[in-house]
Scaffold this motif. Sequence first.
Motif, PDB file in Angstrom:
ATOM      1  N   GLY A 124       0.838  -1.193   0.000  1.00 45.85           N
ATOM      2  CA  GLY A 124       0.000   0.000   0.000  1.00 45.85           C
ATOM      3  C   GLY A 124       0.876   1.247   0.000  1.00 45.85           C
ATOM      4  O   GLY A 124       1.974   1.246   0.555  1.00 45.85           O
ATOM      5  N   GLY A 125       0.405   2.283  -0.652  1.00 46.40           N
ATOM      6  CA  GLY A 125       1.124   3.556  -0.632  1.00 46.40           C
ATOM      7  C   GLY A 125       2.415   3.572  -1.428  1.00 46.40           C
ATOM      8  O   GLY A 125       3.234   4.471  -1.245  1.00 46.40           O
ATOM      9  N   SER A 126       2.591   2.608  -2.338  1.00 45.80           N
ATOM     10  CA  SER A 126       3.839   2.602  -3.108  1.00 45.80           C
ATOM     11  C   SER A 126       3.768   3.545  -4.306  1.00 45.80           C
ATOM     12  O   SER A 126       4.724   3.631  -5.081  1.00 45.80           O
ATOM     13  N   GLY A 127       2.654   4.242  -4.462  1.00 46.73           N
ATOM     14  CA  GLY A 127       2.564   5.243  -5.532  1.00 46.73           C
ATOM     15  C   GLY A 127       1.839   4.770  -6.781  1.00 46.73           C
ATOM     16  O   GLY A 127       1.946   5.385  -7.843  1.00 46.73           O
ATOM     17  N   LYS A 128       1.048   3.702  -6.656  1.00 44.15           N
ATOM     18  CA  LYS A 128       0.340   3.173  -7.827  1.00 44.15           C
ATOM     19  C   LYS A 128      -0.627   4.200  -8.416  1.00 44.15           C
ATOM     20  O   LYS A 128      -0.631   4.450  -9.621  1.00 44.15           O
ATOM     21  N   THR A 129      -1.457   4.772  -7.546  1.00 42.61           N
ATOM     22  CA  THR A 129      -2.483   5.694  -8.042  1.00 42.61           C
ATOM     23  C   THR A 129      -1.850   6.959  -8.608  1.00 42.61           C
ATOM     24  O   THR A 129      -2.257   7.444  -9.669  1.00 42.61           O
ATOM     25  N   THR A 130      -0.849   7.487  -7.910  1.00 42.29           N
ATOM     26  CA  THR A 130      -0.171   8.689  -8.390  1.00 42.29           C
ATOM     27  C   THR A 130       0.463   8.412  -9.759  1.00 42.29           C
ATOM     28  O   THR A 130       0.321   9.202 -10.692  1.00 42.29           O
ATOM     29  N   ASP A 152      -9.332  -0.334  -7.952  1.00 45.70           N
ATOM     30  CA  ASP A 152      -9.159  -0.380  -6.500  1.00 45.70           C
ATOM     31  C   ASP A 152     -10.460   0.040  -5.809  1.00 45.70           C
ATOM     32  O   ASP A 152     -10.952   1.143  -6.048  1.00 45.70           O
ATOM     33  N   PRO A 251      -4.019  -2.623  -3.686  1.00 46.12           N
ATOM     34  CA  PRO A 251      -2.801  -3.115  -3.034  1.00 46.12           C
ATOM     35  C   PRO A 251      -2.965  -4.533  -2.497  1.00 46.12           C
ATOM     36  O   PRO A 251      -2.717  -4.783  -1.331  1.00 46.12           O
ATOM     37  N   ARG A 313       8.428   8.179  -5.048  1.00 46.44           N
ATOM     38  CA  ARG A 313       8.723   8.985  -3.854  1.00 46.44           C
ATOM     39  C   ARG A 313      10.209   8.938  -3.509  1.00 46.44           C
ATOM     40  O   ARG A 313      10.595   8.780  -2.364  1.00 46.44           O
ATOM     41  N   LEU A 342      10.322  11.591  -8.332  1.00 46.27           N
ATOM     42  CA  LEU A 342      10.868  12.214  -7.127  1.00 46.27           C
ATOM     43  C   LEU A 342       9.776  12.471  -6.104  1.00 46.27           C
ATOM     44  O   LEU A 342       8.623  12.744  -6.463  1.00 46.27           O
ATOM     45  N   LYS A 343      10.166  12.393  -4.853  1.00 44.84           N
ATOM     46  CA  LYS A 343       9.236  12.797  -3.804  1.00 44.84           C
ATOM     47  C   LYS A 343       9.119  14.316  -3.849  1.00 44.84           C
ATOM     48  O   LYS A 343      10.128  15.014  -3.923  1.00 44.84           O
ATOM     49  N   SER A 344       7.908  14.829  -3.838  1.00 44.24           N
ATOM     50  CA  SER A 344       7.738  16.274  -3.912  1.00 44.24           C
ATOM     51  C   SER A 344       6.476  16.697  -3.177  1.00 44.24           C
ATOM     52  O   SER A 344       5.420  16.069  -3.330  1.00 44.24           O
TER      53      SER A 344
HETATM   54  N1  LIG Z   1       6.202  11.523  -5.815  1.00 44.16           N
HETATM   55  C1  LIG Z   1       5.507  11.785  -4.701  1.00 44.16           C
HETATM   56  N2  LIG Z   1       5.835  12.817  -3.892  1.00 44.16           N
HETATM   57  C2  LIG Z   1       5.138  13.064  -2.772  1.00 44.16           C
HETATM   58  N3  LIG Z   1       4.089  12.361  -2.365  1.00 44.16           N
HETATM   59  C3  LIG Z   1       3.704  11.317  -3.129  1.00 44.16           C
HETATM   60  C4  LIG Z   1       4.384  10.970  -4.340  1.00 44.16           C
HETATM   61  N4  LIG Z   1       3.777   9.893  -4.877  1.00 44.16           N
HETATM   62  C5  LIG Z   1       2.772   9.580  -4.050  1.00 44.16           C
HETATM   63  N5  LIG Z   1       2.710  10.429  -3.008  1.00 44.16           N
HETATM   64  C6  LIG Z   1       1.764  10.413  -1.889  1.00 44.16           C
HETATM   65  O1  LIG Z   1       1.875   9.172  -1.229  1.00 44.16           O
HETATM   66  C7  LIG Z   1       0.603   8.660  -0.882  1.00 44.16           C
HETATM   67  C8  LIG Z   1       0.416   7.274  -1.481  1.00 44.16           C
HETATM   68  O2  LIG Z   1       0.467   7.382  -2.900  1.00 44.16           O
HETATM   69  P1  LIG Z   1      -0.550   6.595  -3.810  1.00 44.16           P
HETATM   70  O3  LIG Z   1      -1.940   6.790  -3.362  1.00 44.16           O
HETATM   71  O4  LIG Z   1      -0.224   6.928  -5.211  1.00 44.16           O
HETATM   72  O5  LIG Z   1      -0.097   5.106  -3.495  1.00 44.16           O
HETATM   73  P2  LIG Z   1      -0.866   3.754  -3.839  1.00 44.16           P
HETATM   74  O6  LIG Z   1       0.168   2.717  -4.092  1.00 44.16           O
HETATM   75  O7  LIG Z   1      -1.857   3.981  -4.911  1.00 44.16           O
HETATM   76  O8  LIG Z   1      -1.618   3.467  -2.464  1.00 44.16           O
HETATM   77  P3  LIG Z   1      -2.716   2.308  -2.233  1.00 44.16           P
HETATM   78  O9  LIG Z   1      -1.926   1.047  -2.120  1.00 44.16           O
HETATM   79  O10 LIG Z   1      -3.383   2.697  -0.949  1.00 44.16           O
HETATM   80  O11 LIG Z   1      -3.622   2.306  -3.404  1.00 44.16           O
HETATM   81  C9  LIG Z   1      -0.401   9.687  -1.367  1.00 44.16           C
HETATM   82  O12 LIG Z   1      -0.757  10.497  -0.296  1.00 44.16           O
HETATM   83  C10 LIG Z   1       0.346  10.492  -2.410  1.00 44.16           C
HETATM   84  O13 LIG Z   1      -0.097  11.835  -2.484  1.00 44.16           O
END
Ligand SMILES: Nc1ncnc2c1ncn2[C@@H]1O[C@H](COP(=O)(O)OP(=O)(O)OP(=O)(O)O)[C@@H](O)[C@H]1O
Length: 395
Positions: A124-130, A152, A251, A313, A342-344
């Motif tokens: 979870g939170g690995s940035g998939k949605t972003t 999801d 996730p 990130r 990049l994390k931003s």
């Molecule tokens: N490059 C980035 N810089 C800063 N924050 C980020 C970055 N990418 C993602 N985030 C933040 O990290 C969090 C998790 O990102 P995201 O929702 O994309 O992950 P996910 O893998 O889709 O999570 P999940 O498994 O819950 O679906 C979010 O709050 C998002 O805004």
Amino acid sequence: MSKTPIHEDLNAVIRHHSERLAQQLHAQRESLFPPDASKQMRKFMSGEAAALLGVNDSYLRKLHLDGKGPSPELTPGNRRLYSAYDIQALRELLEKTARKPGDYLPGRREGDHMQIIGVMNFKGGSGKTTTSAHLAQRLALLGYRVLAIDLDPQASMTALHGVQPEFDLVDGGTLYDAIRYDDPEPLRSVIRPTYIPNLDLIPGNLELMEFEHDTPRALAQGNAGLFFFRVREALAQVDDDYDVVVIDCPPQLGFLTMSALSASTGVLVTIHPEMLDVMSMSQFLRMTADLMDVIAESGADMSHDWMRYVLTRYEPSDAPQNRIVAFLRTMYGETVLNAPMLKSTAISDAGLTKQTLYEVERSAFTRSTYDRAIESLNAVNDEIAALIQKTWGRE
Ligand SMILES: Nc1ncnc2c1ncn2[C@@H]1O[C@H](COP(=O)(O)OP(=O)(O)OP(=O)(O)O)[C@@H](O)[C@H]1O
Ligand SMILES: [Mg+2]
């Protein structure tokens, strides 16, 4: 005096907390996004429009002066602002007189197959949605016909595109309707346009969970058929309509993710370069391989065009992260995308107001913060676009 123990059933407490949270979130959303507010894509400065089209700004200016194509909005300072629709109209205009066909419309040509990109990792939170949302939007702005699918049940990508999963989808409208075993709907019935030209969306919500419950039952009754082909078969209905499909996976490695994986022609595994994430990825990869073995044994074709890891990130100033990045690159070579995301704070702040970085105005951030983030996103997405082109035999 003894305290009176408070006995409350756990289910009641949890329900109470859930209701309070839902009310608070709803109130917050109402204040940020009144229910009748619809999302819009911001306008692009002429330099940005020219870059998206791959022409010089002076050429764009000439087209405007010659009265060709859409008329941009003029700012008080006489700068030209183009909407995403203007850019698409210009794209079509330029393509008519292009030296080579496809110079301005980069999508499929005769014989090219639709690209289906699954974005996954069970962490979870690995940035998939972003990753999924920015990829889908960037490709659409570059002129590809894109379908984004939210697989999801948490529906973050859906919310990011202005659809409220618990209000706008009370009568269904997710991919579940098109892949369920009982009387599935045509896929087109769940596709909706977005406020970005070339980008359509199949939203998600909790109803998607039904597929996880239905599948074991259908398998036990012997009528699941090849469950892992449900997504692929549904997408075949719209094969002529899109160049690229981007699937944001949940996730977990359930039946939905397995079906998306079996449908995918390209797989993106998001990886946040930290030790715990890498350890969990090792399990993810092993479980995926085991499950795919089972699917392959039933005679399914497991061929795919590409698989890539995308670093998410990433903080270049963090030494432990750099060691992990070096380790991943040594181990997996070119399957790790060169460009990291990049994390931003620009990306996370945009997310707070349910926007991608492509949607927010540059003036909302310190210029260098915005530029660094957008350059990193563009580099990741354009590397993926190059892979797509390569798959179609173009470099
Ligand atoms: N490059 C980035 N810089 C800063 N924050 C980020 C970055 N990418 C993602 N985030 C933040 O990290 C969090 C998790 O990102 P995201 O929702 O994309 O992950 P996910 O893998 O889709 O999570 P999940 O498994 O819950 O679906 C979010 O709050 C998002 O805004
Ligand atoms: Mg997500």
